[in-house]
Design an enzyme around this catalytic site. Structure first.
Site, short mmCIF file in Angstrom:
data_model
loop_
_atom_site.label_atom_id
_atom_site.label_comp_id
_atom_site.label_asym_id
_atom_site.label_seq_id
_atom_site.Cartn_x
_atom_site.Cartn_y
_atom_site.Cartn_z
N HIS A 159 25.26 -20.46 137.82
CA HIS A 159 25.07 -20.83 136.64
C HIS A 159 26.18 -20.65 135.33
O HIS A 159 26.38 -21.33 134.45
CB HIS A 159 23.75 -20.14 136.24
CG HIS A 159 22.60 -20.99 136.47
ND1 HIS A 159 21.44 -20.31 136.78
CD2 HIS A 159 22.36 -22.27 136.67
CE1 HIS A 159 20.41 -21.06 137.19
NE2 HIS A 159 20.97 -22.42 137.12
N ARG A 165 52.69 -24.80 151.94
CA ARG A 165 52.24 -25.17 150.77
C ARG A 165 51.72 -23.73 150.06
O ARG A 165 51.36 -23.95 148.76
CB ARG A 165 51.23 -26.10 150.83
CG ARG A 165 49.94 -25.82 151.64
CD ARG A 165 49.15 -27.10 151.79
NE ARG A 165 48.03 -27.36 150.98
CZ ARG A 165 46.92 -28.15 151.16
NH1 ARG A 165 47.02 -28.88 152.09
NH2 ARG A 165 46.30 -28.25 150.38
N CYS A 167 44.86 -39.60 148.98
CA CYS A 167 43.88 -38.50 148.54
C CYS A 167 44.57 -37.01 147.98
O CYS A 167 43.69 -36.05 147.71
CB CYS A 167 42.63 -38.44 149.15
SG CYS A 167 43.02 -37.77 150.79
N ASP A 174 49.39 -31.81 152.46
CA ASP A 174 49.86 -31.49 153.91
C ASP A 174 51.15 -31.99 154.39
O ASP A 174 51.85 -31.54 154.75
CB ASP A 174 48.66 -31.54 154.70
CG ASP A 174 47.83 -30.21 154.76
OD1 ASP A 174 48.25 -29.13 154.71
OD2 ASP A 174 46.51 -30.44 154.86
N GLU A 185 48.61 -37.17 157.20
CA GLU A 185 49.02 -35.83 156.80
C GLU A 185 49.93 -35.14 157.67
O GLU A 185 50.39 -34.17 157.46
CB GLU A 185 48.01 -35.03 156.33
CG GLU A 185 46.91 -34.90 157.13
CD GLU A 185 45.70 -34.11 156.56
OE1 GLU A 185 45.84 -33.35 155.19
OE2 GLU A 185 44.57 -34.01 157.05
C1 PEP Z 1 45.98 -33.15 151.51
O1 PEP Z 1 46.20 -32.65 152.45
O2 PEP Z 1 46.64 -33.97 150.93
C2 PEP Z 1 44.47 -33.20 151.44
C3 PEP Z 1 43.94 -34.18 150.57
O3 PEP Z 1 43.57 -32.27 151.94
P1 PEP Z 1 43.70 -30.78 151.69
O4 PEP Z 1 44.24 -30.94 150.43
O5 PEP Z 1 42.26 -30.60 151.57
O6 PEP Z 1 44.28 -30.17 152.82
MG MG Z 2 45.04 -31.71 154.12
#
Ligand code: PEP
Ligand code: MG
Length: 659
Positions: free
Chosen positions: A305, A580, A617, A570, A546
């Site tokens: 909440h 990363r 994405c 990735d 990726e």
């Molecule tokens: C990516 O690797 O770019 C991705 C969208 O997946 P995540 O960040 O969840 O590894």
């Molecule tokens: Mg990823």
């Protein structure tokens, strides 16, 4: 006397519907019970009803015994079948029924600007935005019961003392509810807490413990812990979060019994960052929210909440810091980044001016971007560029829609698996994916199958100790080795595809066989569902690009799948061989590096040549400096955090206008 029916209450008997049902039930003298799967609970306790976890479209039986049993059954069945009939909406009801606004993604350290070596405390990014301000530490002492055993002659007096404490807490909550300044959403939350304070299961359990000789404070702590544990054990993340509410109500009752006041948030200075181990939702809802610049908490997560209140008031929040929050007890000034989920203690001049600039820029930009919410961005040749949302929970749907998301380009299913003490059932997953599909129809919702490895262990899956979990047993590799887990997810997705435009994508793909083996499993699941007579529909199967391997076989992969979605987070670490999560190599971890950009271009070319959709994405999809390059490469879908959507639409619209 009893009658069965199918529940038509949207989202099931969650907080407010349960309260409504109880209110109705209490209007009858008869004993009334609700029965699901052979388990009967009193229909006069909203806590017990919530714990029964009755879902929409489930069969239940209403059982009544007494002079007005017929009328009671009539009224309660009527409510379950047609919950809106004859009832007026109470203010804030919708907000209390289900978490209302969105949670940003769980942060990954990759969100930190490259090369930034400022020490940061990492938590859960629970409400987006950046803030900097004086620290306001709020660490009220834990309440402990005196642990005194009562003598028999003291018991009645102690029960009286407890009843009067409950009445005081309820009266305070009623006063809060009567305040005009309370927003509708917060009103719903306070009302739900008041229901818990008034619930027979709490009062009954406390009085039972007092009857056995516990002092009232110990009894309240004990009863609240038992009920909270029951909420934590239910296979429903909304109900799991109610455990915090039960503890918060218990604390209020104990404070009254001990004659103590909660340390007040009234004196919080303008723009201060509130720092606490935990804050009761009721305390936060009553706090001078306009003055709070940000919230940092040891407890809490994206669906608590505290997070919901922070998001609905646009207050950046970083929660779930755990023990690390203690490092902030003596802080004078704090900078928080609610998008990346990190906190900087006593920032130096450079960080301070950076944050001040970001806060001002964000406010100005927000004001100018809202006109892009309903824009459908197109390339100069008229091709629509889908600007979709990356989300990880149902609570984020509203923010994605508010931002103008054209569907979901990445639904990370990890949260669903990480929030529980056990693996989520097929039914629970089917419900979640169906709700998503319905919410965004006719747009598509791309659900990524479970992408988890040894770096993020979850209950129910044993991961081996690995030297390099990022190069190890994760994503599609793990899923194909565990068909028991993978098939549940695939079956749930096939079931959800009936309700909208579900697409499915596989993470961490590095060879074609991973796609063909998955397709075989999907076919096996579809055949099983058919044999069982369970409604289901086919979905498009795609892959995330990726790994370098996926880029290098992209032309062959493109012949096997319906779409590509480039996961730049990735892909960058694997192309650049730069972890990363490792700040010392953060400079190399740069998507704009020519090596990564050429991997993206190779992928786009392969996808376009095969005539499949190519999307992205990873975080880079929301970068205004790179979006024009990606669109020129042929990407037609960009999926990002909801906060970036309007800016991305503006960038694409400006590209087309330049032509
Ligand atoms: C990516 O690797 O770019 C991705 C969208 O997946 P995540 O960040 O969840 O590894
Ligand atoms: Mg990823």
């Amino acid at each position: 006397m009893e009658r069965s029916t199918i529940v038509r209450v949207h989202e099931g008997l969650h907080a407010r519907p349960a309260t409504r049902f109880v209110k109705l039930a209490k209007g009858f003298e008869s004993d009334v019970e609700l029965v699901k799967d052979g388990k009967a609970v009193s229909a006069k306790s909203s806590v017990k009803l919530m714990l029964l976890a009755v879902k929409e479209n489930q069969e239940v039986t209403v059982r009544a015994n007494g002079a007005d049993a017929i009328e009671a059954i009539e009224a309660l069945i009527g409510y379950l079948e047609n919950p809106r009939a004859g009832l007026e909406e109470e203010p804030g009801e919708a907000a209390a029924e289900a978490p209302a606004t969105a949670a940003p993604e769980v942060a990954s350290p990759a969100d930190a600007p490259p090369g930034d070596a400022t020490p940061k405390l990492q938590g859960v990014a629970a409400s987006e935005g950046v803030a900097i301000g004086p620290a306001f530490a709020h660490f009220p002492a834990e309440i402990e019961g005196p642990g005194r055993r009562l003598r028999a002659e003291e018991i009645d007096g102690e029960i009286e003392r407890f009843r009067s404490a409950i009445a005081t807490v309820q009266a305070r909550m009623d006063r809060t509810l009567a305040e005009d300044s309370l927003s509708a959403g917060d009103r719903g939350i306070v009302a739900a807490l008041r229901d818990i304070a008034a619930d027979d299961s709490l009062t009954g359990e406390v009085e039972k413990l007092i009857g056995e000789g516990d002092d009232a404070v110990s009894a309240v702590i004990g009863a609240a812990s038992t009920i909270a544990a029951d909420f934590s054990a239910v296979d429903d993340h909304y109900l799991n979060a109610r455990a915090d509410d039960v503890h918060a109500v218990g604390r209020q009752i104990c404070l009254v019994l001990l004659g103590q006041d909660e340390v007040s948030l009234e004196s919080i200075p303008q723009g201060a960052i509130l720092i606490a181990d935990d804050i009761g939702a009721w305390d936060l809802a009553r706090a001078p929210l306009k003055r709070i610049g940000g919230v940092v908490c040891g407890h809490g997560g994206a669906t608590s909440h505290i997070a919901i209140i922070a998001r609905s008031h646009g207050i950046p929040a970083v929660l779930g810091l755990g023990e690390k929050v203690n490092a902030l007890r003596a802080a004078k000034e704090v900078a928080i980044d609610g998008n990346a989920g990190h906190v900087i203690v006593d920032p130096d001049e450079a960080v301070r001016s950076d944050f001040t600039r970001r806060v001002e820029a964000a406010a100005q930009e927000r004001a100018g971007l809202t006109v892009f919410k309903s824009v459908t961005p197109k390339r100069a040749d008229g091709t629509v560029i889908e600007v979709a949302a990356n989300i990880g929970s149902l609570e984020e749907i509203e923010a994605a829609q508010e931002a103008g998301a054209m569907g979901v380009g990445l639904f990370r299913t990890e949260l669903l698996f990480m929030r529980h003490m056990h693996l989520p059932s097929e039914d629970m997953q089917a419900e979640t994916y169906s709700a998503l599909a319905k919410a965004f129809a006719p747009h598509s919702v791309i659900v990524r199958t479970l992408d988890i490895g040894g770096d993020k262990p979850i209950a129910g899956i044993e991961f081996p100790d690995e030297e390099n979990p990022f190069l190890g047993w994760r994503g599609i590799r793990m899923c194909l080795d565990r068909p028991d887990i993978f098939k549940k997810q695939l079956r749930a997705l096939l079931r959800a595809a009936v309700h909208g435009n579900i697409k499915v994508m596989l993470p961490m793909v590095s060879e074609i066989a991973e796609v063909t083996r998955t397709r075989a499993l999907v076919e096996e699941c579809a055949a099983e569902l058919k044999a069982e007579g369970v409604p289901h529909a086919a979905f498009d199967l795609g892959v995330m690009i990726e790994t370098p391997a996926a880029v290098l076989i992209a032309p062959a992969l493109a012949r096997e799948v319906a779409f590509f979605s480039i996961g730049t987070n990735d892909l960058t670490q694997y192309i650049m061989a730069a972890d990363r999560l490792n700040p010392t190599v953060a400079k190399l971890n740069d998507v704009a590096n020519p090596a990564v950009m050429s991997a993206i271009e190779l992928t786009a070319k392969a996808g376009v040549a095969a005539g499949i959709m190519v999307g992205m994405c990873g975080e880079a999809a929301g970068r205004p400096d790179l979006i024009p390059i990606f669109v020129k490469m042929g990407l037609t879908e960009l999926s990002m955090s909801p906060a970036s959507i309007q800016r991305a639409k503006k960038t694409i619209a400006a590209m087309a206008a330049e032509k």
